[in-house]
Every structure is written in C-alpha cells, then in structure tokens.
Design a protein around this motif. Structure first.
Motif, PDB file in Angstrom:
ATOM      1  N   UNK A 146      16.037  49.668  33.903  1.00  0.00           N
ATOM      2  CA  UNK A 146      16.611  48.387  34.287  1.00  0.00           C
ATOM      3  C   UNK A 146      15.528  47.341  34.534  1.00  0.00           C
ATOM      4  N   UNK A 147      14.442  47.792  35.180  1.00  0.00           N
ATOM      5  CA  UNK A 147      13.346  46.863  35.429  1.00  0.00           C
ATOM      6  C   UNK A 147      12.724  46.374  34.123  1.00  0.00           C
ATOM      7  N   UNK A 148      12.552  47.246  33.188  1.00  0.00           N
ATOM      8  CA  UNK A 148      11.988  46.844  31.895  1.00  0.00           C
ATOM      9  C   UNK A 148      12.930  45.890  31.157  1.00  0.00           C
ATOM     10  N   UNK A 149      14.227  46.201  31.237  1.00  0.00           N
ATOM     11  CA  UNK A 149      15.204  45.303  30.589  1.00  0.00           C
ATOM     12  C   UNK A 149      15.172  43.917  31.213  1.00  0.00           C
ATOM     13  N   UNK A 150      15.090  43.888  32.556  1.00  0.00           N
ATOM     14  CA  UNK A 150      15.023  42.586  33.228  1.00  0.00           C
ATOM     15  C   UNK A 150      13.728  41.869  32.881  1.00  0.00           C
ATOM     16  N   UNK A 151      12.644  42.646  32.741  1.00  0.00           N
ATOM     17  CA  UNK A 151      11.365  42.035  32.387  1.00  0.00           C
ATOM     18  C   UNK A 151      11.423  41.427  30.982  1.00  0.00           C
ATOM     19  N   UNK A 223       2.938  45.070  37.643  1.00  0.00           N
ATOM     20  CA  UNK A 223       2.487  45.955  38.723  1.00  0.00           C
ATOM     21  C   UNK A 223       3.656  46.772  39.287  1.00  0.00           C
ATOM     22  N   UNK A 224       4.808  46.098  39.429  1.00  0.00           N
ATOM     23  CA  UNK A 224       5.980  46.806  39.940  1.00  0.00           C
ATOM     24  C   UNK A 224       6.400  47.931  39.001  1.00  0.00           C
ATOM     25  N   UNK A 225       6.402  47.629  37.712  1.00  0.00           N
ATOM     26  CA  UNK A 225       6.772  48.666  36.757  1.00  0.00           C
ATOM     27  C   UNK A 225       5.741  49.797  36.726  1.00  0.00           C
TER      28      UNK A 225
END
Length: 421
Positions: A146-151, A223-225
């Motif tokens: 989800x984080x990658x998709x949002x990124x 950094x978060x990812x």
C-alpha cells in the motif's frame, strides 16, 4: 576205750595287719589343718591374680583380624583396570526444539543411515506461533504494498503539479519579455511591466518550492518504505527460523552408525538440550576408556604400554577432569583392533615402570605406618617405611622382614599392643 575226737580247724589266712590299725589322737585335726592351708593358698593365689589383673588390665582384642605375610618377590608396578570399549567417533543426540514426541521411527540399537528420520515432534504452541508470524509477515507485506502504491500515486501527482507550475513559470517569463518589449516602445505602462515581473518571479518561486517539497516528500517516503522493508525482512527471517524449527521436529540422523541409549516414547515431552542418546560410528574404530584413581595421575604419561587379553594397548590421553576421585584414561590398540562392541568391558594391566625385586606385603586398610606386627598371640605396633602400591601389593622399604605377619584389617585401637581373639 579212748574215742578219737575229730575237730575241724579253720583254714589259715595271711595276716592283714588290720588288727594293728587304730585311730591315734590328733590325726583328724591335722587333716583339717592341711585342707585349710590349701584353701588359704588358693585364696591367696586368686587374690594375687586379681590384684595383678587390676594393676595390668587385659589387652584390647582385635575382632576378625586379617593377617598378611611379608614375602620377598618381584614388585610389578602396574595397575589393574577395567576399561570400556568406546567408538573413536560418536555424535551425541540432543533435543533442538521443545515439543511432544508424536512418533518414534527407530529403536535403540538399530543401525541408521545419515539423514534417516529418528522421531517426529508436535508442538501446538509452535504451530500457533508459526501461524501468527506468517500472518504478521503477510500484514506487513500488504502495508508495504500500500505504501508503494501511494508513493507511485504521489510521484504521478507531483510530476503533474511540477509540469503545470513549469508551464506557468514559462508563460510568466514569456509574458514578461513581451511586456518589456512593449514598454520599451511606450505601449505598456511601468505598472503593467512591474506586474508582469512580479508574476514571473512568483511562478519561478512556486516551481522551485514545489521541487524542494516533492524532493523532501520522496525522501521521507523512501526512508519509510526502507524501514518497512527492514521490518518485513526481520519478520520473514523469524518465519524462516520457525519453519526450519518445524523441519527439525522430524529429526534426521547426523551420521551413519549404531543408535545407542535411545529411549524415546510416544507422548514424551522434550525440552531443548535434553539428551536423547548417541550414534556410534562403526567404521571409525574403537578405543578403551578406564577410570584411574587420582593418586596415580602424576605418574600417567602418554605412551605407557598396557596388556589385555584382546591385545597390547598404549595410553593416548588422560582427561584432566576428576570426578569422585577418578580420572578417565583413553587407550588404543597398538595393532589391529579386535572385534569388540561399544560398551564391552576389557581387563587390562597398565605398566607404570619395570619390575624390581622387593619385599611385598598384601595391601589392606590397616597397612600404613605405623602398623601392627604379630608376636605370639599379640600384635605389636611398629613404625615402618612403605613404598609404592600396585595390584593389591605394597612395597616394603624398611621396618619389616620376610616371614613376619602383619595386621591387614583396620582397627579402632591405637594401643602399643593388641591381642588376638
């Protein structure tokens, strides 16, 4: 006319002298005096003996004495040992994981091959932990996705915003150029030119600020990812450990050989580190292990020879650990290894030095200096000098002669003289 008178006379008997015996006055009194004197003498003797007994009491009596004779012979400085055959190469089996034994696949004493399964474990707690860790890994992987998709979506939006701001900045710059050209010819007022300049500066500042903000946002997301990926990697490693532990619930044999001391039962609970048995390598050869009294440790050295019914041996190692006053010594056969099985015992004689002539005395708990030497029916205490002890014999250095008998058994008495029972 005369008559003949016939008279029978008694037969004559030899004189007995009985008519001459008679009781003289005073004889009965003399007999009584003699008996009184004898009784008095007996009483005096008994009293003297009792007085002597009180003055010199009886010697202590040694109960169940064991005597040994000093003899001349050859002192063989050797140790009689009982050794146990052990394989040169063996592997101890320990429980690696906690659980309940679900199935035992081999029996004690069986010959197993490397990789062959020995037993299977089952642990409900480990199963639940494995399922929980797998769910955590899946959840974190979903969060990372989800984080990658949002990124990716944010990157697209940022590119569109930058394109629009770049276009606005370019339009403002072109408009400023036109206004300057018109102002030079007098067609545009100074206020309009200043307005165009301010608009161009504003568009350029907005574009630069958007670039900086988007760079900071991308760095933060990156950094978060990265942190999320590290967390997922840690969870995956934990999951892999649990999966390997689950694979160890079916324990394979590490080497080929004979299984020994394996007494697992289905339903038995195990903890990590529990000793399960061992596997003896049948092809690696044998050695003999004997327990030696710590008294002889200073005299043990590598290379000492020993004899046994199975063949000559040599001392190869003395383990320094002492338990219960005993140390372990390891022997190997000088020639071919005889057909022995692990655990079989062998009697051997370890030669510590060459044989020498000496006075010998059987060893016993009472054989120490001073000791008791037999004289008649008494035991006399004597200080002696004793030497080495080996094979149940003690070397006599001084204080005794061949043929003398010595008390071998221990006695609680410390008197100078003792008596035999």
């Amino acid at each position: 006319m005369l008559r003949a008178v016939t008279q029978t006379l008694p037969q004559s008997q030899p004189p007995s002298g009985a008519a001459m015996d008679r009781l003289l006055p005073g004889t009965a009194r003399g007999a009584r005096r003699t008996w009184a004197l004898a009784l008095l003498a007996a009483l005096l003797l008994g009293g003297g003996a009792w007085a002597l007994r009180l003055r010199w009491p009886a010697l202590p009596v040694v109960q169940n004495p064991q005597l040994g004779t000093v003899r001349a012979g050859e002192f063989r400085d050797e140790l009689q040992l009982r050794a146990r055959a052990e394989p040169l190469r063996l592997v101890q089996l320990d429980a690696q994981e906690a659980g309940r034994v679900e199935a035992v696949l081999v029996q004690d004493g069986a010959v197993v091959q490397a990789g062959q399964l020995l037993y299977r474990l089952h642990s409900r707690e480990q199963e639940q932990l494995l399922m929980q860790r797998a769910a955590e890994v899946a959840q974190q992987q979903a969060n990372a996705a989800l984080q990658r998709s949002a990124w990716v979506s944010s990157l697209g939006q940022s590119r569109r915003e930058l394109a629009q701001l770049r276009h606005q900045a370019e339009d403002a710059a072109l408009q400023l150029q036109r206004q300057r050209a018109l102002a030079a010819e007098g067609f545009v007022s100074t206020a309009a030119l200043e307005q165009a300049e301010r608009q161009a500066d504003l568009s350029a500042q907005l574009l630069e600020q958007a670039r900086e903000d988007q760079a900071a946002e991308q760095q933060t997301r990156r950094a978060s990812l990265a942190e999320l990926d590290r967390a997922v990697g840690g969870l995956q490693q934990g999951l892999a450990l649990l999966q390997r532990a689950r694979a160890q619930w079916s324990a394979p044999a590490p080497i080929s050989g004979r299984l020994s001391g394996f007494a697992l039962q289905p339903g038995q609970s195990l903890r990590p580190g529990d000793r399960l048995g061992r596997i003896d390598d049948l092809e690696g050869g044998l050695q003999l292990a004997a327990e030696v009294d710590e008294f002889y440790l200073p005299r043990l050295s590598t290379g000492l020879g020993a004899e046994s019914e199975s063949g000559p041996l040599v001392l190869v190692q003395t383990l320094p650990q002492v338990q219960g006053g005993k140390a372990r010594a390891l022997f190997r056969f000088s020639g071919a290894t005889p057909p022995l099985r692990p655990g079989q015992t062998v009697e051997l004689r370890l030669q510590l030095s060459a044989p020498q002539p000496a006075l010998l005395l059987p060893d016993g708990p009472g054989v120490h200096s001073p000791l008791y030497v037999l004289k008649g029916r008494e035991l006399h205490r004597r200080s002696v000098q004793l030497g080495r002890r080996a094979a149940g014999l003690v070397e006599v250095l001084a204080g005794l002669q061949a043929g003398e008998q010595v008390l071998l058994s221990a006695t609680p008495h410390t008197d100078e003289r003792l008596s035999l029972p």
